[in-house]
Design a protein around this motif. Structure first.
Motif, PDB file in Angstrom:
ATOM      1  N   MET A  56      13.731   3.904 -22.800  1.00 30.31           N
ATOM      2  CA  MET A  56      12.255   4.121 -23.217  1.00 30.31           C
ATOM      3  C   MET A  56      11.683   2.974 -23.952  1.00 30.31           C
ATOM      4  O   MET A  56      10.569   2.773 -23.582  1.00 30.31           O
ATOM      5  CB  MET A  56      12.268   5.670 -23.722  1.00 30.31           C
ATOM      6  CG  MET A  56      10.821   5.748 -24.153  1.00 30.31           C
ATOM      7  SD  MET A  56       9.591   6.188 -23.008  1.00 30.31           S
ATOM      8  CE  MET A  56       8.234   6.154 -24.101  1.00 30.31           C
ATOM      9  N   SER A 114      12.000   9.827 -21.878  1.00 29.59           N
ATOM     10  CA  SER A 114      13.229   9.727 -22.704  1.00 29.59           C
ATOM     11  C   SER A 114      14.379  10.784 -22.215  1.00 29.59           C
ATOM     12  O   SER A 114      15.512  10.431 -22.318  1.00 29.59           O
ATOM     13  CB  SER A 114      12.964   9.908 -24.397  1.00 29.59           C
ATOM     14  OG  SER A 114      12.122   8.745 -24.705  1.00 29.59           O
ATOM     15  N   LYS A 137      16.567   7.202 -25.267  1.00 27.65           N
ATOM     16  CA  LYS A 137      15.504   6.461 -25.818  1.00 27.65           C
ATOM     17  C   LYS A 137      15.750   5.051 -25.853  1.00 27.65           C
ATOM     18  O   LYS A 137      14.565   4.418 -26.029  1.00 27.65           O
ATOM     19  CB  LYS A 137      15.852   6.915 -27.440  1.00 27.65           C
ATOM     20  CG  LYS A 137      15.508   8.375 -27.645  1.00 27.65           C
ATOM     21  CD  LYS A 137      14.112   8.515 -27.938  1.00 27.65           C
ATOM     22  CE  LYS A 137      13.754  10.105 -28.639  1.00 27.65           C
ATOM     23  NZ  LYS A 137      12.208  10.325 -28.632  1.00 27.65           N
TER      24      LYS A 137
END
Length: 254
Positions: free
Chosen positions: A160, A152, A157
């Motif tokens: 990810m 991340s 994020k």
């Protein structure tokens, strides 16, 4: 699949560059012994004043790293054993994060699971067009919990979660480059190695203290990983004991 048969982690130092090479016949996957060796060799270089830069690479021309050893995952029978195994990846990532040397990743082929974590924990990554990535953990009943902070941090994020939830899908090297996992990508291993050699040599001409101070800036606000990654290891260690995961691992092996 890689053709090399030897299991090893070795460090060669030349012209201020320490090249750490890991190898395993199962597509350069990691049993716990390999994780311990890699952690130790990264840490051993901290006080070596003859080294300015570390190159992390795997052997062969096939997969860069297939992640955790399926054989060892299947052998886990207690919570403590599970946490200990996944703590091996936590140890490696923390060693890379706190290393006093800049770490350049050399990713010649596909990276899965923990292999994506290793690439993410490098400070700069050279890769080929064949270096596709996949986080397959959910497909086997666990999740990329230990490596998530590193992944991340490198790609964000959103990317990810794209990797994590599409657990059966490969993302091409171009995707990894566009999302920041790879710093540079090349058409061939030879082109990659030529550029990597020039880059590493240039870094060794810089002030080692300045490089280290820049590395500390790069890894600011990650000191809590000293506890977070081991909490995540405990989560994975519990999940790997489930019947779902045992059955999925056996299916993958077949």
């Amino acid at each position: 699949m890689d053709t090399q048969q030897n299991e090893f982690v070795e460090t060669i130092i030349e012209n201020k560059v320490a090249t750490i090479t890991f190898s395993h016949p199962a597509s350069n996957s990691f049993p716990s012994t390999q994780l311990k060796n890699l952690t130790a060799q990264i840490n051993d270089l901290n006080e070596n004043d003859t080294v300015s830069v570390i190159i992390l690479k795997s052997a062969g021309e096939g997969a860069f790293c297939a992640g955790a050893s399926f054989d060892e995952l299947l052998s886990v029978s207690t919570l403590e054993e599970g946490k200990e195994f996944f703590s091996g990846f936590a140890n490696v990532i923390n060693a890379m994060r706190t290393s006093k040397k800049l770490i350049i990743g050399r990713v010649q082929g596909k990276a899965v699971g923990g292999g994506v974590g290793l690439a993410s924990a490098c400070d700069y990554v050279f890769a080929t067009d064949y270096a596709a990535v996949k986080l397959s953990e959910l497909a086997i009943g666990i999740g990329p919990f230990v490596i998530e902070p590193a992944v991340s941090k490198k790609i964000g994020k959103t990317a990810m979660f794209q990797l994590t939830l599409a657990a059966h899908e490969w993302r091409e090297a171009q995707w990894a480059f566009e999302n920041g996992l790879y710093s540079e990508i090349f058409n061939s291993i030879s082109d990659m190695d030529s550029a990597l050699g020039v880059f590493a040599a240039k870094l060794t001409s810089y002030n080692p203290k300045a490089l280290y101070e820049m590395k500390k800036v790069l890894w600011e606000n990650t000191s809590h990983w000293e506890t977070l990654l081991y909490e995540r290891a405990a989560i994975s260690g519990e999940l790997v004991l489930s019947d779902f995961t045992k059955n999925a691992l056996n299916q993958f092996k077949k």
